[in-house]
Design a protein around this motif. Structure first.
Motif, short mmCIF file in Angstrom:
data_model
loop_
_atom_site.label_atom_id
_atom_site.label_comp_id
_atom_site.label_asym_id
_atom_site.label_seq_id
_atom_site.Cartn_x
_atom_site.Cartn_y
_atom_site.Cartn_z
N MET A 193 0.84 -1.17 0.00
CA MET A 193 0.00 0.00 0.00
C MET A 193 0.89 1.24 0.00
O MET A 193 1.81 1.35 0.80
CB MET A 193 -0.89 -0.02 1.25
N ALA A 194 0.64 2.15 -0.89
CA ALA A 194 1.39 3.39 -0.96
C ALA A 194 0.92 4.33 0.14
O ALA A 194 -0.27 4.47 0.39
CB ALA A 194 1.19 4.05 -2.32
N VAL A 195 1.88 4.93 0.83
CA VAL A 195 1.57 5.85 1.92
C VAL A 195 2.40 7.13 1.78
O VAL A 195 3.37 7.17 1.04
CB VAL A 195 1.84 5.21 3.30
N LYS A 196 1.96 8.15 2.52
CA LYS A 196 2.69 9.42 2.55
C LYS A 196 3.37 9.55 3.91
O LYS A 196 2.70 9.60 4.94
CB LYS A 196 1.71 10.58 2.38
N LEU A 197 4.68 9.60 3.92
CA LEU A 197 5.44 9.79 5.15
C LEU A 197 5.36 11.27 5.52
O LEU A 197 5.75 12.13 4.74
CB LEU A 197 6.90 9.37 4.95
N VAL A 198 4.84 11.56 6.73
CA VAL A 198 4.71 12.96 7.14
C VAL A 198 5.60 13.32 8.32
O VAL A 198 5.80 14.49 8.61
CB VAL A 198 3.24 13.34 7.45
N ALA A 199 6.11 12.30 9.04
CA ALA A 199 7.01 12.59 10.16
C ALA A 199 7.90 11.37 10.41
O ALA A 199 7.47 10.23 10.26
CB ALA A 199 6.21 12.91 11.41
N GLU A 200 9.13 11.66 10.79
CA GLU A 200 10.09 10.60 11.09
C GLU A 200 11.06 11.13 12.13
O GLU A 200 11.55 12.27 12.00
CB GLU A 200 10.83 10.21 9.82
N GLN A 201 11.29 10.31 13.17
CA GLN A 201 12.20 10.76 14.22
C GLN A 201 12.83 9.54 14.90
O GLN A 201 12.15 8.54 15.14
CB GLN A 201 11.44 11.58 15.25
N GLU A 202 14.10 9.64 15.22
CA GLU A 202 14.76 8.59 16.00
C GLU A 202 14.52 8.89 17.47
O GLU A 202 14.67 10.03 17.92
CB GLU A 202 16.25 8.56 15.71
N ILE A 203 14.11 7.87 18.22
CA ILE A 203 13.86 8.02 19.65
C ILE A 203 14.58 6.90 20.40
O ILE A 203 15.06 5.95 19.80
CB ILE A 203 12.35 7.95 19.99
N SER B 121 15.31 3.71 18.16
CA SER B 121 14.19 3.27 17.34
C SER B 121 13.77 4.40 16.41
O SER B 121 13.84 5.57 16.78
CB SER B 121 13.00 2.87 18.21
N LYS B 122 13.32 4.03 15.21
CA LYS B 122 12.84 5.02 14.26
C LYS B 122 11.31 5.01 14.26
O LYS B 122 10.68 4.00 13.99
CB LYS B 122 13.33 4.74 12.85
N VAL B 123 10.72 6.16 14.61
CA VAL B 123 9.26 6.34 14.59
C VAL B 123 8.89 7.04 13.29
O VAL B 123 9.49 8.06 12.94
CB VAL B 123 8.79 7.18 15.79
N GLN B 124 7.92 6.47 12.58
CA GLN B 124 7.42 7.08 11.34
C GLN B 124 5.90 7.18 11.43
O GLN B 124 5.23 6.25 11.88
CB GLN B 124 7.79 6.23 10.13
N LEU B 125 5.37 8.32 10.99
CA LEU B 125 3.94 8.53 10.89
C LEU B 125 3.60 8.67 9.42
O LEU B 125 4.22 9.47 8.70
CB LEU B 125 3.50 9.78 11.65
N VAL B 126 2.65 7.85 8.97
CA VAL B 126 2.28 7.84 7.56
C VAL B 126 0.77 7.99 7.41
O VAL B 126 0.00 7.61 8.30
CB VAL B 126 2.76 6.55 6.84
N TRP B 127 0.36 8.53 6.27
CA TRP B 127 -1.05 8.68 5.92
C TRP B 127 -1.33 7.93 4.63
O TRP B 127 -0.47 7.85 3.74
CB TRP B 127 -1.42 10.16 5.73
N SER B 128 -2.54 7.40 4.52
CA SER B 128 -2.98 6.72 3.30
C SER B 128 -3.13 7.74 2.18
O SER B 128 -3.17 8.96 2.42
CB SER B 128 -4.31 6.01 3.54
N GLN B 129 -3.25 7.26 0.97
CA GLN B 129 -3.39 8.15 -0.19
C GLN B 129 -4.66 9.00 -0.12
O GLN B 129 -4.68 10.10 -0.66
CB GLN B 129 -3.36 7.33 -1.48
#
Length: 109
Positions: A1-11, A72-80
């Motif tokens: 599924m194609a997604v849009k990455l809107v945030a990424e941060q190492e924690i 750890s890498k946290v990523q927040l993604v949204w659907s198309q």
């Protein structure tokens, strides 16, 4: 599924962190928070004046995370269609909010 990455941060699990990711189409926002004790994933509707938080999902208890000493890498993604958001930690899906269906799903139930 194609997604849009809107945030990424190492924690580091157990160290206070907040990662926020707005939908490309307002008014929805998702937020991951590690407060040092627990990790939660929040769904917000910013059009609500009183309280924008519409749901919250428990992701982990810090004490139960065996590899918390590793980054750890946290990523927040949204659907198309901009109606579903997911929380990925180290590329693994931990939770999803479906804003259209008004439901949240997570690995911890």
């Amino acid at each position: 599924m194609a997604v849009k990455l809107v945030a990424e941060q190492e924690i580091r699990v157990g160290e206070a962190a907040v990662v926020e990711g707005a939908s490309p189409t307002p008014p929805f926002v998702v937020v991951f928070e590690d407060d040092g004790t627990t990790g939660y994933f929040y769904a917000l509707d910013t059009s609500r004046a009183d309280n924008p938080i519409v749901d919250a999902l428990h992701i982990y208890n810090v004490a139960a995370v065996t590899d918390r000493h590793l980054p750890s890498k946290v990523q927040l993604v949204w659907s198309q269609d901009d109606k579903k958001a997911a929380l990925l930690i180290n590329r693994y899906p931990h939770a999803v909010f479906d804003f259209e269906a008004r439901r949240g799903y997570c690995r911890t139930g």
